[in-house]
Design a protein around this motif. Structure first.
Motif, mmCIF file in Angstrom:
data_model
loop_
_atom_site.group_PDB
_atom_site.id
_atom_site.type_symbol
_atom_site.label_atom_id
_atom_site.label_comp_id
_atom_site.label_asym_id
_atom_site.label_seq_id
_atom_site.Cartn_x
_atom_site.Cartn_y
_atom_site.Cartn_z
ATOM 1 N N TRP A 1 0.836 -1.208 0.000
ATOM 2 C CA TRP A 1 0.000 0.000 0.000
ATOM 3 C C TRP A 1 0.872 1.261 0.000
ATOM 4 O O TRP A 1 0.639 2.186 -0.777
ATOM 5 N N LEU A 2 1.856 1.288 0.896
ATOM 6 C CA LEU A 2 2.660 2.497 1.060
ATOM 7 C C LEU A 2 3.541 2.751 -0.161
ATOM 8 O O LEU A 2 3.717 3.898 -0.580
ATOM 9 N N GLN A 3 4.081 1.682 -0.728
ATOM 10 C CA GLN A 3 4.864 1.859 -1.957
ATOM 11 C C GLN A 3 3.983 2.388 -3.086
ATOM 12 O O GLN A 3 4.406 3.249 -3.877
ATOM 13 N N ALA A 4 2.765 1.873 -3.168
ATOM 14 C CA ALA A 4 1.843 2.336 -4.209
ATOM 15 C C ALA A 4 1.483 3.800 -4.006
ATOM 16 O O ALA A 4 1.374 4.569 -4.970
ATOM 17 N N LEU A 5 1.297 4.208 -2.760
ATOM 18 C CA LEU A 5 0.998 5.615 -2.480
ATOM 19 C C LEU A 5 2.168 6.505 -2.861
ATOM 20 O O LEU A 5 1.983 7.579 -3.441
ATOM 21 N N ALA A 6 3.384 6.080 -2.529
ATOM 22 C CA ALA A 6 4.560 6.865 -2.903
ATOM 23 C C ALA A 6 4.634 7.021 -4.418
ATOM 24 O O ALA A 6 4.917 8.111 -4.934
ATOM 25 N N GLN A 7 4.350 5.939 -5.133
ATOM 26 C CA GLN A 7 4.378 5.993 -6.590
ATOM 27 C C GLN A 7 3.324 6.952 -7.121
ATOM 28 O O GLN A 7 3.590 7.732 -8.046
ATOM 29 N N ARG A 8 2.129 6.929 -6.543
ATOM 30 C CA ARG A 8 1.078 7.850 -6.973
ATOM 31 C C ARG A 8 1.496 9.307 -6.771
ATOM 32 O O ARG A 8 1.109 10.189 -7.536
ATOM 33 N N LEU A 9 2.264 9.560 -5.722
ATOM 34 C CA LEU A 9 2.714 10.922 -5.425
ATOM 35 C C LEU A 9 3.885 11.352 -6.300
ATOM 36 O O LEU A 9 4.325 12.500 -6.213
ATOM 37 N N GLY A 10 4.394 10.447 -7.119
ATOM 38 C CA GLY A 10 5.556 10.768 -7.941
ATOM 39 C C GLY A 10 6.854 10.725 -7.163
ATOM 40 O O GLY A 10 7.850 11.339 -7.560
ATOM 41 N N CYS A 11 6.853 9.969 -6.062
ATOM 42 C CA CYS A 11 8.021 9.891 -5.191
ATOM 43 C C CYS A 11 8.712 8.536 -5.342
ATOM 44 O O CYS A 11 8.135 7.575 -5.842
ATOM 45 N N ALA A 12 9.943 8.474 -4.852
ATOM 46 C CA ALA A 12 10.674 7.210 -4.816
ATOM 47 C C ALA A 12 10.477 6.586 -3.453
ATOM 48 O O ALA A 12 10.804 7.189 -2.430
ATOM 49 N N GLY A 13 9.936 5.379 -3.412
ATOM 50 C CA GLY A 13 9.727 4.684 -2.150
ATOM 51 C C GLY A 13 10.984 3.951 -1.713
ATOM 52 O O GLY A 13 11.480 3.072 -2.418
ATOM 53 N N LEU A 14 11.528 4.330 -0.567
ATOM 54 C CA LEU A 14 12.728 3.705 -0.020
ATOM 55 C C LEU A 14 12.319 2.768 1.108
ATOM 56 O O LEU A 14 11.714 3.206 2.096
ATOM 57 N N THR A 15 12.623 1.482 0.971
ATOM 58 C CA THR A 15 12.330 0.533 2.036
ATOM 59 C C THR A 15 13.407 0.655 3.102
ATOM 60 O O THR A 15 14.583 0.374 2.853
ATOM 61 N N LEU A 16 13.003 1.076 4.295
ATOM 62 C CA LEU A 16 13.943 1.337 5.375
ATOM 63 C C LEU A 16 13.947 0.152 6.337
ATOM 64 O O LEU A 16 12.893 -0.268 6.811
ATOM 65 N N PRO A 17 15.121 -0.405 6.658
ATOM 66 C CA PRO A 17 15.153 -1.536 7.589
ATOM 67 C C PRO A 17 14.884 -1.079 9.017
ATOM 68 O O PRO A 17 15.143 0.079 9.363
ATOM 69 N N PRO A 18 14.385 -1.957 9.852
ATOM 70 C CA PRO A 18 14.168 -1.588 11.257
ATOM 71 C C PRO A 18 15.461 -1.115 11.916
ATOM 72 O O PRO A 18 16.541 -1.646 11.655
ATOM 73 N N GLY A 19 15.341 -0.079 12.743
ATOM 74 C CA GLY A 19 16.496 0.434 13.470
ATOM 75 C C GLY A 19 17.289 1.497 12.751
ATOM 76 O O GLY A 19 18.257 2.029 13.310
#
Length: 305
Positions: free
Chosen positions: A159-177
């Protein structure tokens, strides 16, 4: 209300989105989502007036209390000040299968554990962007920026990656910590630039120039530096006497800064030490230049006064 998603990206438009918190980030993000075709259904805040003002900006959005947002929405963004996030997570009743996401850069996702204990999916969604008082200006600045996303549940992450894409942004998967380190990096590229410019302006003011005169001269230099970084990378695009091994000019700088403010000279020294290491790693300095710069930066600076 949709509470499950075998194909989250496809069902994105069917999600009921809500916000708890109605400040600058919330307004800009909600407006951007609205313009991207993902409407916000509800907004709640400890200030009913604030929730009402934000809802008025968004067609079909309802202002309500935070609990109503949680009751009715599939995905809830907590956009309160950082210190209030854990309080919201602990006092609102959540339900299984919904996403509960905060938009803080540094706050651990673990502060949302009360929502996870209720069966909700928890995560983080932080646009690396400054949010000023004009929400429309912030909306215009969002496309192209990076959004740090943290979510253990794959459906929420999708969901969050799709939202970032809709906003024209690059979705960065951040590891815990990693959130505090990630957020601190933004400080170097934003907040600390203001501090460095303030130091530069002080030097101009030391001979009677105004801040505006200093900025008129320094901002084109800064823009050129950023363009060089974009073309050549951090080390490859670094200008200045340290990158050239020009110890004589660095010595003159130190003398001048010592006369104005020893603390300013100390900050300059510390930055130069890091700059020497950066230039050396990029192969721009030979060993003799590194040694000469290192010796000179350890010398007690003479004042030119």
């Amino acid at each position: 209300m949709t509470t499950s998603a075998s194909s989250p990206a496809v069902q994105l438009a069917d999600l009921e989105l809500g916000f708890i918190g109605a400040g600058r980030l919330a307004q800009a993000l909600a407006l951007a989502l609205q313009q991207a075709g993902v409407p916000v259904a509800r907004v709640g805040s400890r200030s009913p007036a604030g929730a009402g003002a934000m809802a008025a900006m968004l067609p079909s959005c309802v202002a309500c209390d935070p609990q109503a947002v949680a009751d009715q929405c599939d995905l809830v963004f907590i956009t309160t000040p950082d210190a209030a996030i854990s309080g919201v997570a602990g006092t609102v009743a959540w339900h299984a299968g919904q996403g509960v996401v905060h938009c803080s850069g540094a706050t651990p996702v673990a502060v949302l554990q009360p929502a996870a204990d209720a069966g909700a999916w928890i995560g983080g969604f932080h646009p690396m962007q400054a949010f000023g008082p004009d929400p429309q200006a912030a909306v215009r600045s969002l496309p192209g920026c990076t959004v740090a996303i943290e979510a253990a549940e794959p459906a929420l992450g999708a969901w969050l990656q799709a939202l970032a894409q809709r906003l024209g942004c690059a979705g960065l998967t951040l590891p815990p910590g990693a959130r505090a380190r990630y957020h601190a990096s933004g400080g170097y590229a934003s907040q600390h630039v203001h501090v460095l410019l303030a130091e530069a302006v002080r030097l101009w003011q030391s001979w009677g120039a105004t801040e505006q005169q200093a900025l008129d001269a320094l901002l084109p230099l800064l823009r050129g530096t950023l363009a060089s970084v974009a073309r050549s990378g951090v080390a490859g695009g670094m200008p200045g006497p340290v990158s050239r091994g020009d110890a004589g000019t660095v010595r003159l700088h130190r003398q001048a800064l010592q006369a104005v403010d020893p603390a300013m000279r100390d900050l300059y020294d510390r930055l130069c030490v890091r700059g020497v290491a950066l230039a050396q790693a990029a192969g721009r300095l030979d060993e003799s230049q590194v040694r000469e710069l290192g010796r000179m930066l350890q010398e007690p600076p003479a004042s030119d006064a």
